[in-house]
Design a protein around this motif. Structure first.
Motif, PDB file in Angstrom:
ATOM      1  N   PHE A 115       0.829  -1.202   0.000  1.00 20.64           N
ATOM      2  CA  PHE A 115       0.000   0.000   0.000  1.00 20.64           C
ATOM      3  C   PHE A 115       0.870   1.262   0.000  1.00 20.64           C
ATOM      4  N   SER A 116       0.372   2.306  -0.638  1.00 25.97           N
ATOM      5  CA  SER A 116       1.111   3.569  -0.668  1.00 25.97           C
ATOM      6  C   SER A 116       0.780   4.452   0.530  1.00 25.97           C
ATOM      7  N   VAL A 117      -0.362   4.192   1.178  1.00 30.24           N
ATOM      8  CA  VAL A 117      -0.757   4.934   2.377  1.00 30.24           C
ATOM      9  C   VAL A 117      -1.370   3.959   3.376  1.00 30.24           C
ATOM     10  N   ILE A 118      -0.932   4.034   4.630  1.00 24.30           N
ATOM     11  CA  ILE A 118      -1.527   3.228   5.694  1.00 24.30           C
ATOM     12  C   ILE A 118      -2.056   4.167   6.770  1.00 24.30           C
ATOM     13  N   LEU A 119      -3.322   3.997   7.112  1.00 24.97           N
ATOM     14  CA  LEU A 119      -3.979   4.774   8.159  1.00 24.97           C
ATOM     15  C   LEU A 119      -4.276   3.845   9.328  1.00 24.97           C
ATOM     16  N   SER A 120      -3.947   4.257  10.531  1.00 23.15           N
ATOM     17  CA  SER A 120      -4.281   3.458  11.709  1.00 23.15           C
ATOM     18  C   SER A 120      -5.105   4.300  12.672  1.00 23.15           C
ATOM     19  N   ASP A 121      -6.380   3.992  12.725  1.00 25.03           N
ATOM     20  CA  ASP A 121      -7.290   4.660  13.653  1.00 25.03           C
ATOM     21  C   ASP A 121      -7.699   3.681  14.748  1.00 25.03           C
ATOM     22  N   MET A 122      -6.861   2.671  14.972  1.00 21.98           N
ATOM     23  CA  MET A 122      -7.182   1.651  15.968  1.00 21.98           C
ATOM     24  C   MET A 122      -7.140   2.241  17.371  1.00 21.98           C
ATOM     25  N   CYS A 123      -8.121   1.865  18.170  1.00 22.38           N
ATOM     26  CA  CYS A 123      -8.196   2.362  19.543  1.00 22.38           C
ATOM     27  C   CYS A 123      -8.705   1.235  20.436  1.00 22.38           C
ATOM     28  N   PRO A 124      -8.088   1.037  21.605  1.00 19.08           N
ATOM     29  CA  PRO A 124      -8.550  -0.026  22.497  1.00 19.08           C
ATOM     30  C   PRO A 124      -9.888   0.328  23.133  1.00 19.08           C
ATOM     31  N   LEU A 125     -10.569  -0.685  23.643  1.00 20.30           N
ATOM     32  CA  LEU A 125     -11.765  -0.426  24.436  1.00 20.30           C
ATOM     33  C   LEU A 125     -11.314   0.254  25.720  1.00 20.30           C
ATOM     34  N   VAL A 126     -11.727   1.488  25.899  1.00 19.48           N
ATOM     35  CA  VAL A 126     -11.238   2.283  27.026  1.00 19.48           C
ATOM     36  C   VAL A 126     -11.796   1.748  28.337  1.00 19.48           C
ATOM     37  N   SER A 127     -10.882   1.454  29.274  1.00 20.86           N
ATOM     38  CA  SER A 127     -11.268   0.900  30.571  1.00 20.86           C
ATOM     39  C   SER A 127     -11.413   1.981  31.635  1.00 20.86           C
ATOM     40  N   GLY A 128     -10.824   3.154  31.365  1.00 21.21           N
ATOM     41  CA  GLY A 128     -10.813   4.209  32.370  1.00 21.21           C
ATOM     42  C   GLY A 128      -9.549   4.205  33.200  1.00 21.21           C
ATOM     43  N   ILE A 129      -8.754   3.137  33.067  1.00 25.71           N
ATOM     44  CA  ILE A 129      -7.457   3.063  33.744  1.00 25.71           C
ATOM     45  C   ILE A 129      -6.423   3.629  32.777  1.00 25.71           C
ATOM     46  N   THR A 130      -5.988   4.849  33.028  1.00 23.99           N
ATOM     47  CA  THR A 130      -5.178   5.593  32.069  1.00 23.99           C
ATOM     48  C   THR A 130      -3.940   4.837  31.611  1.00 23.99           C
ATOM     49  N   LEU A 136      -2.180  -0.179  25.882  1.00 27.00           N
ATOM     50  CA  LEU A 136      -2.876  -0.900  24.814  1.00 27.00           C
ATOM     51  C   LEU A 136      -2.861  -0.099  23.514  1.00 27.00           C
ATOM     52  N   SER A 137      -3.039   1.215  23.626  1.00 29.58           N
ATOM     53  CA  SER A 137      -2.999   2.073  22.447  1.00 29.58           C
ATOM     54  C   SER A 137      -1.622   2.023  21.796  1.00 29.58           C
ATOM     55  N   SER A 138      -0.575   2.053  22.628  1.00 29.86           N
ATOM     56  CA  SER A 138       0.785   1.973  22.110  1.00 29.86           C
ATOM     57  C   SER A 138       1.030   0.636  21.423  1.00 29.86           C
ATOM     58  N   GLU A 139       0.461  -0.428  21.983  1.00 32.66           N
ATOM     59  CA  GLU A 139       0.609  -1.755  21.379  1.00 32.66           C
ATOM     60  C   GLU A 139      -0.040  -1.797  19.995  1.00 32.66           C
ATOM     61  N   LEU A 140      -1.211  -1.184  19.866  1.00 34.14           N
ATOM     62  CA  LEU A 140      -1.879  -1.124  18.569  1.00 34.14           C
ATOM     63  C   LEU A 140      -1.065  -0.291  17.581  1.00 34.14           C
ATOM     64  N   GLY A 141      -0.493   0.809  18.075  1.00 33.59           N
ATOM     65  CA  GLY A 141       0.351   1.633  17.220  1.00 33.59           C
ATOM     66  C   GLY A 141       1.579   0.881  16.739  1.00 33.59           C
ATOM     67  N   MET A 142       2.172   0.093  17.634  1.00 34.74           N
ATOM     68  CA  MET A 142       3.332  -0.709  17.264  1.00 34.74           C
ATOM     69  C   MET A 142       2.971  -1.748  16.213  1.00 34.74           C
ATOM     70  N   ARG A 143       1.764  -2.296  16.330  1.00 36.15           N
ATOM     71  CA  ARG A 143       1.329  -3.280  15.332  1.00 36.15           C
ATOM     72  C   ARG A 143       1.200  -2.621  13.959  1.00 36.15           C
ATOM     73  N   ALA A 144       0.646  -1.413  13.932  1.00 41.77           N
ATOM     74  CA  ALA A 144       0.531  -0.684  12.665  1.00 41.77           C
ATOM     75  C   ALA A 144       1.913  -0.414  12.082  1.00 41.77           C
ATOM     76  N   LEU A 145       2.845  -0.012  12.937  1.00 44.96           N
ATOM     77  CA  LEU A 145       4.211   0.260  12.486  1.00 44.96           C
ATOM     78  C   LEU A 145       4.877  -1.011  11.975  1.00 44.96           C
TER      79      LEU A 145
END
Length: 223
Positions: A115-130, A136-145
């Motif tokens: 692909f020439s462009v990859i978009l990652s709008d992945m977001c974890p189910l927010v638990s409220g525990i910052t 989890l968000s960083s893990e999803l970002g790493m997967r996209a990378l």
């Protein structure tokens, strides 16, 4: 008290008026206006594509149908291609990106060339525990990378330069084409600075390569 332009209610109403399925469309429209990442003939991969607003903007950005191009959305939920602003160039796949083999992702691209462009709008189910949500968000970002550049490149640029076993086949190579663009959304946290520093040498080698990391705080009004 009236709610003016720039408020969440305003963007929600504007999204409805313009036929977008979510107000998050405006963030990608803004990025497109500034950087023009998606052009005629682009092949776009949208990770975490629900509910489909970025699919709509990506398809619009390809121009008329005869210009070609493709948009592929992947989400753990089944996502119906929106009827407005999308055409036959858009398809969606229901799958867990975290467990989807690299070669299966590559096979979804035109001629299996990536692909020439990859978009990652992945977001974890927010638990409220910052701290948990940020991790989890960083893990999803790493997967996209990882999907974008592949394990071989990540291993070569790891902070500690720790050797990583890399397979000899193309499954260790990323699905982002040379000169391609990557957009990743992350929850606002201390991980963003580290993520930027790690990505910088990977995406500033060439002037035509762009990485945009969007902290959630910047797009809260557009979700």
């Amino acid at each position: 008290m009236s709610r003016g332009a720039g408020t969440p209610d305003f963007f929600y109403r504007e999204a409805q008026r313009l036929g977008y399925v979510a107000r998050s469309a405006f963030k990608l429209l803004q990025i497109q206006k500034q950087h023009k990442l998606i052009t005629s003939g682009s092949s776009v991969l949208d990770l975490g594509c629900a509910p489909g607003a970025w699919l709509q903007v990506a398809c619009q950005s390809l121009g008329p149908l005869q210009n070609g191009g493709a948009v592929v959305g992947i989400d753990i939920k089944k996502v119906k291609v929106p009827s407005m602003h999308c055409d036959a160039r858009v398809q969606t796949v229901c799958a867990d990106v975290m467990n989807l083999p690299m070669e299966q992702v590559r096979a979804l691209s035109p001629q299996k060339k990536g692909f020439s462009v990859i978009l990652s709008d992945m977001c974890p189910l927010v638990s409220g525990i910052t701290s948990r949500d940020a991790a989890l968000s960083s893990e999803l970002g790493m997967r996209a990378l990882n999907l974008a550049v592949g394990r071989a490149v990540l291993a070569a640029h790891s902070e500690n330069n720790v050797p990583v076993e890399v397979e000899s086949d193309s499954s260790s190579c990323g699905v982002l084409r040379p000169g391609g663009h990557l957009i990743i959304k992350l929850l606002e946290s201390e991980y963003i600075k580290e993520f930027r520093e790690m990505c910088h040498p990977l995406f500033r080698v060439s002037g035509d390569v762009l990485l945009i990391i969007i902290p959630t705080a910047e797009i809260a009004a557009h979700d």
